[in-house]
Design a protein around this motif. Sequence first.
Motif, PDB file in Angstrom:
ATOM      1  N   VAL A   1       0.859  -1.186   0.000  1.00 31.16           N
ATOM      2  CA  VAL A   1       0.000   0.000   0.000  1.00 31.16           C
ATOM      3  C   VAL A   1       0.897   1.238   0.000  1.00 31.16           C
ATOM      4  O   VAL A   1       1.765   1.385   0.873  1.00 31.16           O
ATOM      5  CB  VAL A   1      -0.927  -0.009   1.234  1.00 31.16           C
ATOM      6  N   ASP A   2       0.695   2.100  -0.964  1.00 28.34           N
ATOM      7  CA  ASP A   2       1.595   3.252  -1.165  1.00 28.34           C
ATOM      8  C   ASP A   2       1.000   4.575  -0.696  1.00 28.34           C
ATOM      9  O   ASP A   2       1.647   5.615  -0.815  1.00 28.34           O
ATOM     10  CB  ASP A   2       1.963   3.359  -2.649  1.00 28.34           C
TER      11      ASP A   2
ATOM     12  N   THR B   1     -11.209 -10.618   1.825  1.00 25.54           N
ATOM     13  CA  THR B   1     -11.850  -9.352   2.197  1.00 25.54           C
ATOM     14  C   THR B   1     -10.813  -8.400   2.775  1.00 25.54           C
ATOM     15  O   THR B   1      -9.938  -8.811   3.540  1.00 25.54           O
ATOM     16  CB  THR B   1     -12.971  -9.608   3.218  1.00 25.54           C
ATOM     17  N   LEU B   2     -10.929  -7.136   2.394  1.00 25.40           N
ATOM     18  CA  LEU B   2     -10.104  -6.069   2.961  1.00 25.40           C
ATOM     19  C   LEU B   2     -11.017  -5.074   3.671  1.00 25.40           C
ATOM     20  O   LEU B   2     -11.979  -4.567   3.088  1.00 25.40           O
ATOM     21  CB  LEU B   2      -9.311  -5.349   1.862  1.00 25.40           C
TER      22      LEU B   2
ATOM     23  N   GLN C   1      -6.225   2.589  -4.786  1.00 25.17           N
ATOM     24  CA  GLN C   1      -5.251   1.510  -4.962  1.00 25.17           C
ATOM     25  C   GLN C   1      -5.840   0.165  -4.542  1.00 25.17           C
ATOM     26  O   GLN C   1      -5.611  -0.857  -5.209  1.00 25.17           O
ATOM     27  CB  GLN C   1      -3.972   1.801  -4.179  1.00 25.17           C
ATOM     28  N   LEU C   2      -6.621   0.142  -3.461  1.00 27.10           N
ATOM     29  CA  LEU C   2      -7.228  -1.112  -3.000  1.00 27.10           C
ATOM     30  C   LEU C   2      -8.123  -1.714  -4.081  1.00 27.10           C
ATOM     31  O   LEU C   2      -8.213  -2.936  -4.219  1.00 27.10           O
ATOM     32  CB  LEU C   2      -8.043  -0.886  -1.728  1.00 27.10           C
ATOM     33  N   LYS C   3      -8.788  -0.853  -4.835  1.00 22.49           N
ATOM     34  CA  LYS C   3      -9.687  -1.337  -5.886  1.00 22.49           C
ATOM     35  C   LYS C   3      -8.930  -2.006  -7.026  1.00 22.49           C
ATOM     36  O   LYS C   3      -9.513  -2.756  -7.803  1.00 22.49           O
ATOM     37  CB  LYS C   3     -10.541  -0.186  -6.406  1.00 22.49           C
ATOM     38  N   THR C   4      -7.623  -1.747  -7.120  1.00 18.19           N
ATOM     39  CA  THR C   4      -6.808  -2.372  -8.172  1.00 18.19           C
ATOM     40  C   THR C   4      -6.195  -3.695  -7.716  1.00 18.19           C
ATOM     41  O   THR C   4      -5.691  -4.458  -8.539  1.00 18.19           O
ATOM     42  CB  THR C   4      -5.666  -1.446  -8.616  1.00 18.19           C
TER      43      THR C   4
ATOM     44  N   GLY D   1      -6.678 -13.780  -9.268  1.00 14.38           N
ATOM     45  CA  GLY D   1      -7.042 -12.719 -10.194  1.00 14.38           C
ATOM     46  C   GLY D   1      -8.363 -12.022  -9.942  1.00 14.38           C
ATOM     47  O   GLY D   1      -8.791 -11.179 -10.737  1.00 14.38           O
ATOM     48  N   GLU D   2      -9.029 -12.350  -8.840  1.00 19.21           N
ATOM     49  CA  GLU D   2     -10.309 -11.711  -8.521  1.00 19.21           C
ATOM     50  C   GLU D   2     -10.064 -10.429  -7.707  1.00 19.21           C
ATOM     51  O   GLU D   2      -9.095 -10.343  -6.961  1.00 19.21           O
ATOM     52  CB  GLU D   2     -11.187 -12.655  -7.681  1.00 19.21           C
ATOM     53  N   PRO D   3     -10.963  -9.446  -7.809  1.00 14.30           N
ATOM     54  CA  PRO D   3     -10.850  -8.292  -6.919  1.00 14.30           C
ATOM     55  C   PRO D   3     -11.183  -8.699  -5.480  1.00 14.30           C
ATOM     56  O   PRO D   3     -11.921  -9.676  -5.261  1.00 14.30           O
ATOM     57  CB  PRO D   3     -11.889  -7.308  -7.456  1.00 14.30           C
ATOM     58  N   TYR D   4     -10.634  -7.987  -4.526  1.00 11.33           N
ATOM     59  CA  TYR D   4     -10.979  -8.229  -3.126  1.00 11.33           C
ATOM     60  C   TYR D   4     -12.351  -7.627  -2.805  1.00 11.33           C
ATOM     61  O   TYR D   4     -12.749  -6.620  -3.410  1.00 11.33           O
ATOM     62  CB  TYR D   4      -9.923  -7.618  -2.195  1.00 11.33           C
TER      63      TYR D   4
END
Length: 345
Positions: free
Chosen positions: A198-199, A223-224, A246-249, A255-258
Amino acid sequence: MSFTLLPEWSPQDAVMLTWPHKETDWVEILDQVEPVYVALCQHISQVQKVVIVTHNQELKDHVIQLLSEASVDMTQIQFVDAPCNDTWARDHGPLTTADSEGNLCIKDFVFNGWGNKYASELDTQINSALCKQLASPSNLVQQVDIVLEGGGVEINESSVLLTTSECLLNPNRNPHLDKAQLEEKLKVELGAKSFLWVDHGYLAGDDTDSHIDTLIRFAPNNTLVYVQCDDEADEHYDALQAMESQLKTFTTPTGEPYTLVPLPWPSAKYNHDGDRLPATYANYLIINDTVLLPIYGDEKDALALTQLQKAHPERTVIGIDCLPIIHQFGSLHCITMQLPQGFLK
């Protein structure tokens, strides 16, 4: 034999607390802080043991009296005799790893007071005392020559390590290691298979160089859980919006989104000197059957409880008033460290 850091929701033997005392920075507000520790002991002792590090015999006797008066089941309390500089068990405490057969390896990383900001020479000895006095002799214990605090890393059931570049790549921690070298070390020591860096994101009043446990947490099932700032006038707005983007990327190893669960943003809290305090709902503690959420007497407390329940539907979510704790610039997760099942003898 390969050992991997256990997610916080793994079954636990105990939670470790390092009790505040009059030779720490808590001295001026001990009468407000100790009730928070007592409340933690009341809740934790109902589902598992509590390991309490006490600075000396006088403090141990005092804690026994406090807990007995609060009707805490003392058979659930175990003590470690060890002097301490401060009480941030999350960061001086051990990180426990396990192999595929459930054998444990207790990792004792270097704690340098968050980049040599604070004295830590006593705190660095606590894990050794803990292991000698209470750990099961069947567990491996390993000193690791890397500076790392428990609040700086999260891991999930897929061995994905979540952290912030601001903390782990800070030259005040491991200046001899670049990002790739540090990843290789953490693959070996913590069994990480992949990394989420995380930047963006910070917390005013935070001394840790943006520990992940103040901003974003893993929950089961990819899950985040993260803090979301919706107040455009707040100093955190831009950084936390960038963090959310950034979390959405981020994607899982397949390969699934969180699944993203936002926590609300409490109103600004300040101390008597006008310094902003790091009030965050992300600094919660997962224990057996329960999640303990720091609350701050804020209108957003109720929403935070509701949101966190979504990420942990199988657990009871309980709010603990942590307004006194943030006066020393940390919160509930920062003062605790879980000890997984099999840790204690």
